[in-house]
Design a protein around this motif. Structure first.
Motif, short mmCIF file in Angstrom:
data_model
loop_
_atom_site.label_atom_id
_atom_site.label_comp_id
_atom_site.label_asym_id
_atom_site.label_seq_id
_atom_site.Cartn_x
_atom_site.Cartn_y
_atom_site.Cartn_z
N PRO A 170 0.89 -1.28 0.08
CA PRO A 170 0.17 0.05 0.16
C PRO A 170 0.85 1.38 -0.08
O PRO A 170 0.48 2.35 -0.67
CB PRO A 170 -0.87 0.01 1.30
CG PRO A 170 -0.95 -1.81 1.57
CD PRO A 170 0.34 -2.35 1.02
N ILE A 171 1.92 1.28 0.83
CA ILE A 171 2.82 2.67 0.66
C ILE A 171 3.31 2.69 -0.59
O ILE A 171 3.36 4.02 -1.04
CB ILE A 171 4.02 2.50 1.79
CG1 ILE A 171 3.48 2.26 3.10
CG2 ILE A 171 4.90 3.62 1.72
CD1 ILE A 171 2.69 3.36 3.72
N THR A 172 3.64 1.76 -1.38
CA THR A 172 4.14 1.96 -2.79
C THR A 172 3.02 2.51 -3.52
O THR A 172 3.57 3.22 -4.46
CB THR A 172 4.63 0.46 -3.23
OG1 THR A 172 5.84 -0.07 -2.43
CG2 THR A 172 5.16 0.68 -4.77
N ILE A 173 1.92 1.86 -3.45
CA ILE A 173 0.89 2.49 -4.29
C ILE A 173 0.70 4.06 -4.06
O ILE A 173 0.27 4.82 -4.97
CB ILE A 173 -0.43 1.62 -3.91
CG1 ILE A 173 -0.30 0.40 -4.53
CG2 ILE A 173 -1.80 2.33 -4.56
CD1 ILE A 173 -1.64 -0.55 -4.36
N ILE A 174 0.71 4.41 -2.81
CA ILE A 174 0.39 5.75 -2.35
C ILE A 174 1.74 6.67 -3.00
O ILE A 174 1.30 7.58 -3.39
CB ILE A 174 0.18 6.00 -0.81
CG1 ILE A 174 -1.00 5.26 -0.49
CG2 ILE A 174 0.57 7.50 -0.43
CD1 ILE A 174 -0.99 5.47 1.12
N PHE A 175 2.85 6.17 -2.90
CA PHE A 175 4.00 6.91 -3.48
C PHE A 175 3.69 7.03 -4.91
O PHE A 175 4.10 8.20 -5.74
CB PHE A 175 5.23 6.32 -3.05
CG PHE A 175 5.49 6.53 -1.76
CD1 PHE A 175 5.09 7.53 -0.97
CD2 PHE A 175 6.74 5.68 -0.97
CE1 PHE A 175 5.27 7.67 0.44
CE2 PHE A 175 7.00 6.05 0.21
CZ PHE A 175 6.45 6.72 0.95
N VAL A 176 3.37 5.89 -5.66
CA VAL A 176 3.13 5.89 -7.23
C VAL A 176 2.23 6.94 -7.41
O VAL A 176 2.32 7.52 -8.45
CB VAL A 176 2.88 4.51 -7.57
CG1 VAL A 176 2.44 4.41 -8.96
CG2 VAL A 176 4.26 3.47 -7.39
N ILE A 177 1.03 6.70 -6.84
CA ILE A 177 -0.09 7.70 -7.36
C ILE A 177 0.38 9.29 -6.95
O ILE A 177 -0.12 10.21 -7.92
CB ILE A 177 -1.28 7.43 -6.35
CG1 ILE A 177 -1.93 6.16 -6.59
CG2 ILE A 177 -2.45 8.66 -6.37
CD1 ILE A 177 -2.96 5.68 -5.70
N LEU A 178 0.94 9.45 -5.81
CA LEU A 178 1.46 10.97 -5.53
C LEU A 178 2.42 11.44 -6.69
O LEU A 178 2.40 12.60 -7.32
CB LEU A 178 2.01 10.98 -4.33
CG LEU A 178 0.93 10.82 -3.20
CD1 LEU A 178 1.67 10.96 -1.67
CD2 LEU A 178 0.18 11.97 -2.97
N THR A 179 3.33 10.75 -7.21
CA THR A 179 4.49 10.92 -8.10
C THR A 179 3.76 11.04 -9.50
O THR A 179 3.87 12.03 -10.10
CB THR A 179 5.46 9.85 -8.04
OG1 THR A 179 5.92 9.56 -6.94
CG2 THR A 179 6.44 10.54 -9.25
N ALA A 180 2.91 10.14 -9.71
CA ALA A 180 2.36 10.40 -11.21
C ALA A 180 1.08 11.43 -11.32
O ALA A 180 1.01 12.24 -12.20
CB ALA A 180 1.25 8.98 -11.56
N GLY A 181 0.70 11.80 -10.21
CA GLY A 181 -0.47 12.83 -10.08
C GLY A 181 0.55 14.38 -10.55
O GLY A 181 0.17 15.20 -11.12
N ASN A 182 1.76 14.14 -9.57
CA ASN A 182 2.74 15.52 -9.85
C ASN A 182 3.14 15.71 -11.23
O ASN A 182 3.35 16.77 -11.69
CB ASN A 182 3.70 15.52 -8.71
CG ASN A 182 3.31 15.69 -7.60
OD1 ASN A 182 2.39 16.66 -7.38
ND2 ASN A 182 4.10 15.14 -6.46
N LEU A 183 3.35 14.53 -11.93
CA LEU A 183 3.92 14.49 -13.29
C LEU A 183 2.79 14.60 -14.23
O LEU A 183 3.11 15.41 -15.32
CB LEU A 183 4.69 13.16 -13.50
CG LEU A 183 6.04 12.97 -12.86
CD1 LEU A 183 6.42 11.47 -12.95
CD2 LEU A 183 7.07 13.83 -13.13
N PHE A 184 1.79 14.04 -14.20
CA PHE A 184 0.90 13.89 -15.33
C PHE A 184 -0.63 14.62 -14.91
O PHE A 184 -1.57 14.31 -15.79
CB PHE A 184 0.64 12.51 -15.98
CG PHE A 184 2.13 11.70 -16.27
CD1 PHE A 184 2.50 12.48 -17.26
CD2 PHE A 184 2.53 10.91 -15.33
CE1 PHE A 184 3.96 11.84 -17.73
CE2 PHE A 184 3.69 10.56 -15.82
CZ PHE A 184 4.30 10.82 -17.06
#
Length: 381
Positions: free
Chosen positions: A328-342
């Motif tokens: 779950p922590i990986t998913i949260i980090f991935v979502i936050l990073t993808a949101g900032n990028l795209f």
């Protein structure tokens, strides 16, 4: 200085015959190619424009493909021609859309209009409740202890609240822009979806024929695993989000919360984003419950807690299972990073994109592990 045969042998041994050094040289060449491509990026501008134009209808068509393709396969196994199955499904979808537009959309529209009209009143009520809290005895003792001016604090809170509302309206404008692009893309989705359902199952074999024979078996395994990951996530997440919306709507109706259908639809759409979606969805429901009454706030929290427990303990384990196997922590980090990028698109596609990338990287690492012989010490141990 003359190069002796001994130096030649050493050079071959430590450089040409060293697979790790060759791997680093390959990485260096790749980096140089990327650097050159960045210097002539203007050449790829038409390609980038093309991708930006088609990406939205392709994504929508892909999601619908993963939802409808199992039904088409079932009908085809029952000796119904694939084209006829697709036509029947399209007619059913048109009927469902017509029912939703005529019965559900007017209710949501009226509730949204009422919610927008009541925003100023809700803002004033929140401000009054905050000022009432500032004037309580407990808070007075606390503010005397830490020396806080209540009028100054209320003024700052009012400014923050106004700024939050203005930012929210700016976000709504951006959201409406996304909705406009979505509506325009919908015009091309049926055509793309038709050919995906008709010939999509032939695409992997077409890709494999373009590859050398020695790579076809491993590539087929990678594509099969990627397809399983993406299809499991899309189907499961949409079903889970729909169940959350239905349960919340029933719960809101039971407790008598205003704008129950609109709030449930918002929760259903935002729940597509795991972990962060429910946090976003509960915010408007909290605001409506707070301005209604403290009892309504308590009821709403109880309904939300019960729905989340049902979703976490019964619905998601049965539908989603552990297909992604991502922390779950990986998913949260991935979502936050993808949101900032795209932006919004990145948030929605973060998890399936990460699942696909994970499959590719895992197989590439396995290939490197076998060919480089750098990990043979683990086998010895």
């Amino acid at each position: 200085m003359e190069i002796t045969p001994a130096w030649k042998d050493r050079f071959k041994k430590f450089f040409l015959n060293n697979k790790f050094v060759l791997f680093l040289l390959v990485l260096l060449l790749i980096g140089l190619n990327i650097l050159v491509l960045t210097k002539i990026s203007y050449i790829f501008t038409p390609v980038i424009v093309l991708l930006k134009t088609i990406i939205l209808p392709v994504i929508l068509s892909g999601v619908l493909y993963y939802l409808l393709n199992p039904l088409v396969d079932v009908l085809e196994r029952n000796k119904v021609k694939r084209v006829y199955s697709i036509v029947v499904l399209f007619l059913l979808i048109i009927g469902i859309i017509a029912i939703v537009v005529t019965s559900v959309v007017p209710v949501i529209r009226d509730q949204i209009q009422g919610l927008i009209q009541n925003v100023p009143a809700y803002t004033e009520q929140v401000k009054q409740q905050f000022e009432r809290l500032i004037g309580s005895n407990f808070v007075n003792q606390f503010q005397n202890t830490i020396q806080i001016d209540p009028s100054e604090l209320a003024s700052k809170a009012s400014e923050k609240l106004s700024g939050f509302i203005n930012n929210a309206w700016t976000g709504v404008g951006s959201f409406l822009g996304v909705i406009t692009e979505t509506v325009l893309a919908i015009a091309t989705v049926p055509f793309i979806l038709f050919y995906l359902l008709k010939d999509g199952h032939k695409l992997p074999q077409w890709i494999l024929k373009m590859l050398p024979p020695m790579f076809r078996k491993e590539t087929d395994r990678i594509m099969t695993e990627m397809n399983h990951q993406v299809s499991s996530y899309i189907r499961g997440q949409i079903i889970v989000s729909f169940c959350i919306g239905v349960l919340l709507y029933i719960g809101y109706l039971i407790i008598g919360l205003d704008y129950s259908l609109t709030l449930a639809v918002i929760a259903s759409f935002t729940s597509v984003v795991p972990y962060l979606g429910p946090v976003i969805a509960i915010t408007p429901a909290l605001i409506v419950a707070i301005v209604t009454s403290p009892i309504m706030l308590l009821k709403m929290v109880i309904v939300w807690t019960v729905v989340q427990l049902i979703e976490g303990k019964f619905i998601s384990p049965q539908i989603m299972g552990k297909s992604l196997r991502v922390h779950p922590i990986t998913i949260i980090f991935v979502i936050l990073t993808a949101g900032n990028l795209f932006g919004v698109v990145g948030i929605v596609l973060a998890v399936p994109g990460y699942a696909v990338l994970k499959v590719i990287v895992t197989h590439l690492f396995s290939f490197f592990q076998k060919r480089s012989h750098l990990y043979e010490a683990d086998k010895v141990k």
